[in-house]
Design an enzyme around this catalytic site. Structure first.
Site, PDB file in Angstrom:
ATOM      1  N   GLU A   1      -4.251   3.300   6.939  1.00  0.00           N
ATOM      2  CA  GLU A   1      -4.002   3.189   5.504  1.00  0.00           C
ATOM      3  C   GLU A   1      -4.604   4.388   4.776  1.00  0.00           C
ATOM      4  O   GLU A   1      -4.078   4.856   3.766  1.00  0.00           O
ATOM      5  CB  GLU A   1      -4.633   1.887   4.992  1.00  0.00           C
ATOM      6  CG  GLU A   1      -4.103   1.473   3.640  1.00  0.00           C
ATOM      7  CD  GLU A   1      -5.153   0.854   2.764  1.00  0.00           C
ATOM      8  OE1 GLU A   1      -5.436   1.444   1.703  1.00  0.00           O
ATOM      9  OE2 GLU A   1      -5.669  -0.216   3.119  1.00  0.00           O
TER      10      GLU A   1
ATOM     11  N   ARG B   1       0.830  -1.218   0.000  1.00  0.00           N
ATOM     12  CA  ARG B   1       0.000   0.000   0.000  1.00  0.00           C
ATOM     13  C   ARG B   1       0.869   1.274   0.000  1.00  0.00           C
ATOM     14  O   ARG B   1       0.510   2.289   0.589  1.00  0.00           O
ATOM     15  CB  ARG B   1      -0.943   0.050   1.207  1.00  0.00           C
ATOM     16  CG  ARG B   1      -1.943  -1.071   1.267  1.00  0.00           C
ATOM     17  CD  ARG B   1      -2.952  -0.967   0.122  1.00  0.00           C
ATOM     18  NE  ARG B   1      -4.062  -1.882   0.311  1.00  0.00           N
ATOM     19  CZ  ARG B   1      -4.026  -3.178   0.025  1.00  0.00           C
ATOM     20  NH1 ARG B   1      -2.929  -3.719  -0.485  1.00  0.00           N
ATOM     21  NH2 ARG B   1      -5.081  -3.938   0.214  1.00  0.00           N
TER      22      ARG B   1
ATOM     23  N   SER C   1     -10.335  -0.709   3.814  1.00  0.00           N
ATOM     24  CA  SER C   1      -9.543  -0.951   5.029  1.00  0.00           C
ATOM     25  C   SER C   1      -9.043   0.379   5.574  1.00  0.00           C
ATOM     26  O   SER C   1      -8.405   1.138   4.848  1.00  0.00           O
ATOM     27  CB  SER C   1      -8.324  -1.810   4.721  1.00  0.00           C
ATOM     28  OG  SER C   1      -8.702  -3.038   4.184  1.00  0.00           O
TER      29      SER C   1
END
Ligand code: EPU
Length: 343
Positions: A338, A162, A236
């Site tokens: 995130e 990510r 998420s």
């Protein structure tokens, strides 16, 4: 060039937060972007794509520019691959479906991820055993200060979990214009992820295809993840943290059902969803399904924070703080967000 003042961003972030931008405009070419930058003099406060990975905790006292660069074109091919270029403002899932419809393989596991094409390399999006870096070829990006267009190859992007240079060392420096993907003419199926295997079995798929995998992924995602059009969310909220193997063994002794996957470098990636599910605001209460006002933790996937309607970004941020503190207290692990926070 149309610039709107005091503009609500509620429709433009998937959390559905009603924050305002002092100035707001769209651009659909790099020339329009250059004109807007020239006009507003100071650098934009925020470049928005699909708004699916941002939490706005306050109004934006500056200019927000929304990337609407469109177009999908085949730019070349060789024996094994098709090269396809898409505008950063194309909707990600529609682009994935366009490729699947032409039997170009590689994106099927990434079906139904919210957001636009431009965010895919920024985030190195990933799901069900595939990350974008495996199908990425190159991108063009506009340098906000120099007003020049640069090309980035896979190596230049420094993809991680990510992560890419656009989230770290070049943060707020470039605007991604177009992304070129290298897709397989003959599919290479990725069905090793447990949930996909189970779903394909349930679907009784007799001959495997990229369409069947996409369908399986769509079924899993719709069953577990809230649709941002119905309940505000940004997928998420936290990353899955990696810890040394010895620390994992110590945790496993105490918490037998803890979920972790071995990383190639010997560390263990923990399922943050499990950590969150197994901690809570009070002893005996789980965060999973917890709600305070209109901010909540999704009942089917604890890694996803949700806005049931009128939560403020600050309320969702505060819930994330409380979750991080309780996970730290119980497991000694500091979760990392995130989602990008605008604060
Ligand atoms: N789990 C729980 N409780 C929960 C959620 C998960 O115990 O509430 C455990 C389960 O044991 C499950 C394991 O965690 O088997 C993994 O869960 P899941 O397969 O749902 O995946 P994840 O690790 O929670 C990651 C990505 C998702 C991606 C899925 C599938 C991150 C931060 N998230 O989630 O990506 O869709 O894997 O590949 O890596 C996103 O980035 O926005 C996103 C949705």
């Amino acid at each position: 060039m149309q610039i709107q003042e005091n503009f609500s961003l509620k429709q433009y972030n998937t959390f559905g937060i009603d924050a305002k931008a002092k100035q707001f405009s769209f651009f659909s070419t790099s020339d329009e972007l250059a004109d807007l930058l020239e006009y507003s003099k100071e650098p934009p406060a925020c470049i928005l794509g699909g708004g699916s990975n941002i939490l706005l905790t306050k109004d934006i006292d500056g200019t927000v520019l929304k990337n609407e660069i469109k177009g999908i074109e085949e730019t070349g091919e060789d024996d094994n691959y098709i090269y396809v270029k898409a505008g950063a403002g194309e909707n990600w899932h529609q682009f994935v479906q366009y490729c699947i419809g032409r039997n170009w393989a590689g994106l099927e596991n990434l079906s139904l991820i919210p957001g636009n094409v431009g965010a895919s390399p920024m985030q190195n999006i990933g799901a069900y055993g595939v990350e974008i870096k495996e199908v990425f070829n190159s991108l063009t990006a506009f340098h906000i200060h120099d007003r020049t267009i640069h090309t980035f190859t896979t190596g230049d992007c420094e993809f991680g979990y990510r992560e890419s240079v656009f989230k770290r060392k070049y943060k707020n420096e470039f605007v991604i214009l177009r992304v070129t993907f290298r897709l397989h003419k003959s599919p290479v199926f990725h069905t090793e992820y447990g949930a996909i295997k189970d779903e394909l079995e349930r679907m009784q798929v007799s001959s495997l295809s990229i369409k069947a995998i996409a369908r399986a992924v769509i079924n899993i995602r719709t069953a577990k993840l809230p649709d941002p059009k119905v309940i505000g969310n940004a997928g998420s909220f936290f990353k899955n943290p990696s810890i040394p193997h010895s620390d994992f063994l110590r945790l496993k002794e105490k918490f037998d059902s803890i979920v972790g996957y071995n990383n190639p470098d010997g560390t263990v990636k923990l399922a943050a969803g499990w950590l969150i599910e197994h901690s809570g605001p009070k002893e005996g209460i789980s965060w999973k399904g917890y709600r305070t006002g209109d901010a909540g933790c999704h009942a089917k996937q604890a890694l996803v924070l949700v806005n049931y309607g009128n939560a403020s970004g600050k309320e969702i941020f505060e819930l994330s703080e409380a979750i991080m503190q309780s996970v730290e207290k119980k497991f000694g692990i500091m979760l990392e967000r995130e989602v990008n926070i605008y604060r």
